[in-house]
Write a protein that holds these residues in place. Structure first.
Motif, PDB file in Angstrom:
ATOM      1  N   ILE A 206       1.325   7.229  -2.115  1.00 50.75           N
ATOM      2  CA  ILE A 206       1.038   8.658  -2.070  1.00 50.75           C
ATOM      3  C   ILE A 206       2.147   9.491  -2.730  1.00 50.75           C
ATOM      4  O   ILE A 206       1.933  10.652  -3.091  1.00 50.75           O
ATOM      5  CB  ILE A 206       0.818   9.103  -0.605  1.00 50.75           C
ATOM      6  N   GLY A 207       3.305   8.882  -2.965  1.00 48.94           N
ATOM      7  CA  GLY A 207       4.353   9.544  -3.729  1.00 48.94           C
ATOM      8  C   GLY A 207       3.965   9.827  -5.167  1.00 48.94           C
ATOM      9  O   GLY A 207       4.691  10.510  -5.886  1.00 48.94           O
ATOM     10  N   CYS A 313       2.604   4.625   3.221  1.00 49.68           N
ATOM     11  CA  CYS A 313       2.551   5.286   1.912  1.00 49.68           C
ATOM     12  C   CYS A 313       1.360   4.887   1.061  1.00 49.68           C
ATOM     13  O   CYS A 313       1.021   5.591   0.121  1.00 49.68           O
ATOM     14  CB  CYS A 313       3.836   4.975   1.142  1.00 49.68           C
ATOM     15  N   TYR A 314       0.703   3.772   1.350  1.00 51.47           N
ATOM     16  CA  TYR A 314      -0.289   3.246   0.412  1.00 51.47           C
ATOM     17  C   TYR A 314      -1.488   4.179   0.286  1.00 51.47           C
ATOM     18  O   TYR A 314      -1.969   4.744   1.259  1.00 51.47           O
ATOM     19  CB  TYR A 314      -0.692   1.834   0.830  1.00 51.47           C
ATOM     20  N   ASN A 315      -1.957   4.348  -0.943  1.00 53.28           N
ATOM     21  CA  ASN A 315      -2.823   5.459  -1.294  1.00 53.28           C
ATOM     22  C   ASN A 315      -4.116   5.569  -0.489  1.00 53.28           C
ATOM     23  O   ASN A 315      -4.458   6.656  -0.031  1.00 53.28           O
ATOM     24  CB  ASN A 315      -3.165   5.418  -2.783  1.00 53.28           C
ATOM     25  N   ARG A 316      -4.851   4.480  -0.345  1.00 54.19           N
ATOM     26  CA  ARG A 316      -6.157   4.610   0.310  1.00 54.19           C
ATOM     27  C   ARG A 316      -6.012   5.153   1.732  1.00 54.19           C
ATOM     28  O   ARG A 316      -6.698   6.101   2.121  1.00 54.19           O
ATOM     29  CB  ARG A 316      -6.911   3.284   0.316  1.00 54.19           C
ATOM     30  N   GLY A 317      -5.120   4.587   2.503  1.00 53.68           N
ATOM     31  CA  GLY A 317      -4.933   5.051   3.869  1.00 53.68           C
ATOM     32  C   GLY A 317      -4.306   6.426   3.936  1.00 53.68           C
ATOM     33  O   GLY A 317      -4.727   7.285   4.715  1.00 53.68           O
ATOM     34  N   ALA A 353       0.846  17.328  -0.612  1.00 55.46           N
ATOM     35  CA  ALA A 353      -0.492  17.387  -1.202  1.00 55.46           C
ATOM     36  C   ALA A 353      -1.480  18.079  -0.268  1.00 55.46           C
ATOM     37  O   ALA A 353      -2.355  18.832  -0.714  1.00 55.46           O
ATOM     38  CB  ALA A 353      -0.963  15.978  -1.532  1.00 55.46           C
ATOM     39  N   LEU A 354      -1.359  17.833   1.031  1.00 51.49           N
ATOM     40  CA  LEU A 354      -2.179  18.544   2.012  1.00 51.49           C
ATOM     41  C   LEU A 354      -1.879  20.036   1.964  1.00 51.49           C
ATOM     42  O   LEU A 354      -2.789  20.875   1.954  1.00 51.49           O
ATOM     43  CB  LEU A 354      -1.898  18.006   3.417  1.00 51.49           C
ATOM     44  N   GLY A 355      -0.596  20.388   1.937  1.00 53.15           N
ATOM     45  CA  GLY A 355      -0.204  21.790   1.897  1.00 53.15           C
ATOM     46  C   GLY A 355      -0.791  22.506   0.698  1.00 53.15           C
ATOM     47  O   GLY A 355      -1.282  23.644   0.817  1.00 53.15           O
ATOM     48  N   ALA A 356      -0.756  21.853  -0.463  1.00 54.50           N
ATOM     49  CA  ALA A 356      -1.320  22.478  -1.667  1.00 54.50           C
ATOM     50  C   ALA A 356      -2.802  22.787  -1.475  1.00 54.50           C
ATOM     51  O   ALA A 356      -3.275  23.873  -1.845  1.00 54.50           O
ATOM     52  CB  ALA A 356      -1.112  21.570  -2.872  1.00 54.50           C
ATOM     53  N   LEU A 357      -3.541  21.868  -0.898  1.00 56.28           N
ATOM     54  CA  LEU A 357      -4.972  22.092  -0.634  1.00 56.28           C
ATOM     55  C   LEU A 357      -5.184  23.248   0.342  1.00 56.28           C
ATOM     56  O   LEU A 357      -5.998  24.155   0.086  1.00 56.28           O
ATOM     57  CB  LEU A 357      -5.599  20.829  -0.034  1.00 56.28           C
TER      58      LEU A 357
END
Length: 391
Positions: A206-207, A313-317, A353-357
């Motif tokens: 997710i980084g 950190c892994y993207n899907r989760g 990324a959540l904050g941006a949304l």
């Protein structure tokens, strides 16, 4: 100011706020450690504690991606302490196993990834590029990125995650610096790694999102395909893993739609279905609705949801957790950002990324993140006003 410009502005501020609020409890995997170390759940900006209860910093590879124990083949030269993080190698090799990843930061500071994101935004707006998806934009951003990370004393953070270390482990052989040279190096490296039979799993993380955020935010007035292309083509250069473009596409489409006025909740639902996490999220959503908003019981449901969907950190989760929180807090950016922080795990990159949304969506309702948060964001106060004025 137009509705789209307000949306972009609030997205940037919320990105920084979510990262900074989470920074002192970044990678706290036992969430009870959060309330123990800070006398209750996080509700404002804090400096990191002296010790980190889940730290494995001293196990990290100072010469590249991943953990030191994973290294195989010939020993490569350290990048930590010599190429990047010039005065931090002693912390990575400390006999004290509880070194905080962000030792050296103060309340209201941002982590290295968000500093890189803000500098990317500044490079893009100062270059006045007509099309953010073009190669010359990536060249300019990467050249500034190299200069920033290789300049001693340019930031105070202690940690650089795997993608930084991997990039500079390869970069140090030729040390290109001009925009054209850095882009040529990064494109060649990306092509090699994307075609590898054994991709680096640490890059499927997710980084990957913080540095693509400016590419999407500053493409808010462009069409969706152009915005997504800008993000995907850049992330291939920082996170050359075959799965990453798909995840960046899912997120970028959602953010671009919200910047244009689409519903955060609806975009989160679309994303969760693509991630095959919708059914699980609905179950947690129904459980959370049984308890009053802002209650300890409801927070616990959200913490359990993030733990189940993806705390690491892994993207899907991590993306599943991100979009679950976006769905639940579509009309409450402050609540969503604080809940993300208090869920622990990989809350900084997930949070930004959540904050941006949530920030982008709030602006279209005439709302904003709290002004007192903006006032306390030390790095954002230094960099964001000029970025927003020039865009």
């Amino acid at each position: 100011m137009s509705a789209v410009r307000r949306s972009v502005s609030e997205a940037f501020w919320a990105m920084c706020a979510a990262d900074s609020l989470s920074m002192p409890v970044h990678w706290y995997y036992n969430i009870q450690d959060i309330s123990r170390d800070f006398g209750g759940w996080i509700s404002g900006f804090n400096a990191p504690a002296d010790r980190h209860p889940s730290s494995i910093l001293t196990l990290s590879n100072t010469a590249g991606s991943g953990r030191s124990a994973w290294s195989t083949g010939a020993k490569r030269a350290d990048v930590v302490g010599s190429v990047i993080l010039h005065n931090k190698l002693d912390l990575w090799r400390s006999s004290n196993g509880s070194v905080h990843y962000h030792q050296g930061l103060q309340a209201g500071d941002n982590t290295l990834n968000i500093l890189c994101s803000l500098r990317a935004a500044r490079t893009i707006v100062s270059g006045r590029f007509a099309d953010v998806s073009q190669p010359e934009v990536r060249a300019a951003v990467l050249s500034d990125y190299v200069r920033f990370l290789t300049t001693p004393g340019s930031h105070a953070d202690t940690y650089a995650e795997s993608f930084h270390r991997s990039f500079f482990a390869d970069w140090q052989d030729g040390r290109p610096t001009s925009p054209s040279e850095v882009l040529k190096f990064a494109e060649k490296r990306s092509k090699q790694l994307l075609s590898s039979r054994f991709p680096d799993s640490q890059l499927d993380a997710i980084g990957c999102l913080p540095m693509i955020l400016p590419f999407v935010l500053l493409s808010a007035s462009a069409n969706e395909d152009e915005a997504v292309s800008a993000a995907v083509e850049f992330v291939k250069l920082t996170h050359p893993h075959p799965k990453v473009p798909e995840y960046v596409t899912i997120y970028s489409r959602a953010l671009h739609a919200v910047l244009g006025g689409a519903s955060v909740r609806q975009q989160a639902e679309f994303a969760l279905k693509r991630l095959e996490a919708w059914d699980a999220c609905q179950s947690y959503s129904r459980k959370a609705a049984r308890f009053p908003p802002s209650s300890e019981e409801r927070l616990q449901v959200h913490q359990n949801a993030v733990s189940h969907l993806g705390l690491a950190c892994y993207n899907r989760g991590a993306l599943s957790s991100l979009f679950y929180l976006a769905y639940e807090f579509h009309d409450d950016p402050k609540g969503g950002i604080l809940t993300n922080t208090n869920c622990g795990g990989e809350n900084c990159n997930r949070g930004s990324a959540l904050g941006a949304l949530l920030g982008a969506g709030a602006a279209h309702r005439g709302a904003a993140i709290p002004q007192e948060w903006k006032d306390e964001l030390r790095d954002a106060q230094e960099l964001l006003p000029d970025i927003l004025k020039e865009m």
